[in-house]
Design an enzyme around this catalytic site. Structure first.
Site, PDB file in Angstrom:
ATOM      1  N   GLY A 301       0.804  -1.212   0.000  1.00  0.00           N
ATOM      2  CA  GLY A 301       0.000   0.000   0.000  1.00  0.00           C
ATOM      3  C   GLY A 301       0.839   1.264   0.000  1.00  0.00           C
ATOM      4  O   GLY A 301       1.907   1.333  -0.621  1.00  0.00           O
ATOM      5  N   SER A 302       0.376   2.273   0.735  1.00  0.00           N
ATOM      6  CA  SER A 302       1.015   3.597   0.700  1.00  0.00           C
ATOM      7  C   SER A 302       2.386   3.637   1.355  1.00  0.00           C
ATOM      8  O   SER A 302       3.090   4.648   1.222  1.00  0.00           O
ATOM      9  CB  SER A 302       0.098   4.621   1.364  1.00  0.00           C
ATOM     10  OG  SER A 302      -1.093   4.786   0.620  1.00  0.00           O
ATOM     11  N   THR A 303       2.793   2.569   2.059  1.00  0.00           N
ATOM     12  CA  THR A 303       4.138   2.573   2.651  1.00  0.00           C
ATOM     13  C   THR A 303       5.224   2.577   1.580  1.00  0.00           C
ATOM     14  O   THR A 303       6.387   2.860   1.875  1.00  0.00           O
ATOM     15  CB  THR A 303       4.350   1.347   3.562  1.00  0.00           C
ATOM     16  OG1 THR A 303       4.122   0.153   2.813  1.00  0.00           O
ATOM     17  CG2 THR A 303       3.400   1.391   4.759  1.00  0.00           C
TER      18      THR A 303
END
Length: 578
Positions: A301-303
């Site tokens: 995801g956004s990591t």
């Protein structure tokens, strides 16, 4: 008048031929015995020696305990303790009337927690010579059995593995089977190193089993080796407590956490929940034995967004002060939509990370060749094994494609279309904290830092860390990951779980980061899989775990909080990217 008759007394006469026969027989028998003895002992002694050796020669071996496993500070994580095995010689049980007093068998069954009939069935065949009744009983139980004095019941030395930390290190350390052979975790991978070799000696024993002569050494044994891990048991305990609490509070399927030293790549903590107690295996469930920090992969995801920014800066496709328009909060890419939670307008790179803008990061990704981004992903270790010597690691995956659509390139920039495990995620953030240098990870304590691979320049790595400070501050997506006195460079992630034909309603909540920004020391990745309810965002579920573990770990390592002067300097650097 009667006539008297004279009595003649005859002396016994020696019968010469009988005497000669008896003497001849005795001489013949004696001669035969002498000849036979001479023949056996002089002409053909091997058979006699063989028969003697079959009855008296034995090979004995000493008991070798398995090597210790300790943490980096010498605290015990796995140790072998002496125990006994209870076995029976059914032939002797029957020969010496071992069933005469059945009260003793009842007492034996009670102390071994076995049905009495089960024990009797094991010794009912008088032709058998060796059967186990119970393995790994305590010395106290063994002494009680010795006092029962049941004919044919014997005791044998054994060792049993004991894990002082219990469930805290269960999946990492693993366990051994009843024969003291490693079957899971570190116990399995380092089994040969931890296992010594017993010294075997040829001895002569008397009829009652006592050694009367030591003849020779058949095999010289080797001492077992101890193993010193990179784990810090204090940080491990803290990490396990917090991930367990988060998993239970959010009714998640599982959670995992990894703590890395950014300067050495050493794993200071690796914990998974739910766990199990390796010292009590009666109700052991296999799914609890998985070290999910390495065995389970997920879409990050956004990591992944900070590394898209770093790639664009490194290859010159963006500048640190670049402004990107995200209006009106969505964009159409290849006939599909990429959207933000709301319209953020014009955003700097730092604000794109702080607000976790999918539109902004997609535009940045589309401005650079997809091969450049993929090369950086591979250079950071994605899609490959980390090199840690633990069983069951899932290397993750980056989807291969000859032609990438614009939408696929966009989703690739916010963590879809690739998978990673918790250790890989922590390692990527450790790379930022180590000035852009990717280090191999180690579960063993190192004597010196390893050589690394420079993925990003030190300036790019430092700039991205400054940008990431906004994530845990006012206006960012992870205020609950903020730590007073220790500035954090971190990023949230909330990815939907893939199911057949698309994505389902379950989420993976993530937070990964480095602290302190002014003097990076630790990198931590937290993953909580499938939390229940409306609380599923990474900043809400995983962020607090990160803050508590990072804060506690830095204090345990005596890392000084940031001074006011450094705080002012960092704030100025952060503002320069807005």
């Amino acid at each position: 008048m009667s006539k008297k008759q004279a009595k003649v007394i005859k002396k016994p006469q020696l019968i010469q031929w009988r005497l000669k026969v008896v003497i001849g027989f005795i001489l013949f028998l004696f001669s035969a015995l002498v000849v036979r003895a001479a023949y056996i002992q002089v002409v053909e002694p091997d058979k006699l020696r063989h028969e003697s050796d079959m009855r008296t020669l034995r090979t004995t071996s000493n008991q070798v305990q398995r090597g210790l496993i300790t943490d980096r500070n010498g605290d015990m994580l796995a140790v072998s303790v002496p125990v006994k095995a209870v076995w029976a010689d059914p032939k002797e049980v029957h020969k010496f009337d071992g069933f005469k007093d059945m009260r003793r068998w009842k007492a034996l069954a009670d102390v071994l927690h076995e049905p009495e009939q089960t024990l009797l069935d094991r010794v009912k065949d008088p032709k058998k010579r060796y059967v186990y009744l119970k393995r790994q009983v305590t010395p106290a139980v063994a002494e009680y059995i010795r006092q029962l004095k049941i004919p044919g019941i014997r005791l044998k030395d054994e060792s049993r593995r004991y894990y002082p930390a219990g469930e805290i290190t269960a999946q990492l350390i693993g366990l051994t089977n009843i024969d003291d052979v490693g079957i899971e975790g570190i116990e399995k991978n380092y089994n040969d190193w931890l296992t010594g070799t017993p010294t075997k000696q040829k001895v002569r024993k008397s009829r009652d089993g006592h050694v009367v002569e030591r003849l020779s050494t058949v095999q010289q044994g080797e001492k077992p080796n101890d193993l010193v891990l990179s784990i810090d048991q204090r940080i491990q305990q803290l990490a396990y407590r917090e991930i367990k609490k988060a998993t239970e509070l959010n009714q998640a399927a599982w959670g995992s956490i990894v703590v890395l030293d950014v300067h050495t790549g050493e794993v200071l903590a690796m914990a998974t929940s739910p766990s199990y107690n390796p010292n009590s295996r009666e109700h052991l469930q296999s799914f609890r034995m998985r070290n999910r920090a390495i065995t389970d992969s997920f879409e990050p995801g956004s990591t992944i967004k900070p590394f898209v920014v770093a790639s664009a800066l490194q290859d010159g496709y963006a500048k640190a002060d670049e402004i990107i328009s995200t209006s009106p909060g969505w964009m159409r890419v290849g006939g599909r939509q990429v959207r933000d939670s709301h319209n953020n307008g014009n955003l700097s790179l730092a604000k794109i990370l702080a607000k976790s803008s999918n539109v902004g990061i997609s535009k940045l990704s589309l401005s650079m060749p997809v091969e450049k981004l993929l090369d950086k992903y591979y250079s950071l270790g994605l899609g490959n094994y980390t090199g840690i010597d633990l069983p069951g690691e899932a290397p993750g995956m980056i989807r291969e494609s000859h032609r990438w659509s614009d939408f696929e390139r966009a989703t690739l920039s916010f963590g879809y279309g690739l998978t990673a495990n918790t250790l890989q995620l922590a390692r990527m953030y450790a790379t930022l904290g180590n000035g852009g240098k990717l280090l191999p990870v180690s579960i063993l304590k190192l004597t010196k830092p390893p050589e690394g691979t420079q993925v990003f320049s030190p300036k790019v790595a430092k700039d991205v860390m400054y940008m990431l400070q906004g994530v845990t501050e006012a206006g960012g997506t992870a205020r609950q990951a903020h730590i007073n006195g220790y500035p954090v460079a971190g990023k949230t992630g909330t990815s939907r779980k893939a199911v057949a034909g698309g994505y389902g309603d379950d989420y993976v909540s993530l937070f990964a980061g480095v602290a302190p920004v002014n003097n990076p020391r630790l990198a931590i990745a937290v993953v909580v899989n499938a939390p229940e309810g409306d609380r599923y965002y990474g900043g809400v579920v995983s962020g607090p775990v990160f803050a508590k573990v990072m804060s506690g770990a830095l204090q345990l390592l005596n890392v000084e909080p940031i001074s006011k002067a450094e705080q002012v300097k960092l704030a100025a650097m952060e503002r320069s990217f807005d």
